[in-house]
Scaffold this active site. Structure first.
Site, PDB file in Angstrom:
ATOM      1  N   GLU A  49      43.228  39.521  35.595  1.00 25.05           N
ATOM      2  CA  GLU A  49      43.478  38.329  36.421  1.00 25.05           C
ATOM      3  C   GLU A  49      43.059  37.070  35.669  1.00 25.05           C
ATOM      4  OE1 GLU A  49      41.030  36.151  39.989  1.00 25.05           O
ATOM      5  OE2 GLU A  49      41.174  38.338  40.050  1.00 25.05           O
ATOM      6  N   LYS A  79      40.291  41.916  49.352  1.00 26.69           N
ATOM      7  CA  LYS A  79      39.217  41.453  48.475  1.00 26.69           C
ATOM      8  C   LYS A  79      38.126  40.831  49.343  1.00 26.69           C
ATOM      9  CE  LYS A  79      38.634  37.286  45.672  1.00 26.69           C
ATOM     10  NZ  LYS A  79      39.334  36.273  44.864  1.00 26.69           N
TER      11      LYS A  79
END
Length: 214
Positions: free
Chosen positions: A42, A131
């Protein structure tokens, strides 16, 4: 309606968060991570020229890892990530427009949640995984309490204050995906330094999962 993409099944659900990485160093850093068997990368969009970095690493490593962006705050930026070759969309919040764009573009998604309300909203909007952020505030017990009411099989990740030092505590609580930021990479680190922190993270993950499985 386009069906949401399921969370992948990598050997290790460790997401490398490369906040602050620059385009001229991104390939070397990601190369070091892939050498140590990271499969989820990411690049947060508040990094310098993030779209260029994503394009470079996706072109070079897209067959070896799931490359994408973090801190995706708008549907327009989500589309730009996909156009750059990104296939992973991570955000700190739940935004229905962003998730709709990600689903439409066939991206794996992990929006940030903190409460059951946000968690169920994210799932309704097509999230691939959740998340829990910042995990350091909720702690393993706080996340575990919320997991008790979530549908079985939902992939739960912990991000924010998670490192090789405490990863096992979250794993015991049922967390199976981990976002590693400053414990893994900080701006200015060399590829060799990242390789070392990545190895420590992989070892911690393997040991934690082995204890649970054994």
């Amino acid at each position: 309606m386009t069906q949401p993409i399921a969370w992948p099944n990598p050997k290790r659900s460790l997401v490398a968060i490369l906040r602050g990485v620059k385009p001229d160093e991104a390939e070397a850093i990601v190369g070091a991570l892939i050498e140590t068997r990271f499969e989820l990368i990411e690049v947060p969009l508040n990094s310098p020229d993030a779209f260029t970095s994503i394009g470079k690493v996706a072109a070079r490593f897209g067959k070896d890892a799931l490359i994408g962006a973090g801190t995706v705050l708008s549907a327009v930026d989500c589309a730009r990530v996909a156009d750059a070759g990104g296939r992973l969309m991570v955000s700190p919040n739940v935004d229905a427009d962003v998730l709709a764009m990600a689903v439409a573009r066939g991206m794996v998604t992990m929006p940030g949640v903190f409460t059951p309300t946000e968690a169920f909203l994210a799932l309704r909007c097509g999230a691939s995984a959740l998340k829990f952020f910042p995990a350091s505030v909720l702690g393993p017990s706080g996340i575990a309490a919320q997991m008790a009411v979530l549908p079985k099989g939902v992939v739960v990740g912990a991000v924010g204050g998670v490192s090789d030092k405490n990863l096992a505590d979250y794993a015991k609580a049922g967390v199976r995906a981990f976002g590693l930021g400053s414990s893994l990479y900080r701006p200015g680190m060399t590829a060799d330094e990242v390789r070392a922190t990545a190895r420590a993270s992989v070892q911690a993950y393997d040991e934690a999962i082995a204890r649970i499985s054994g």
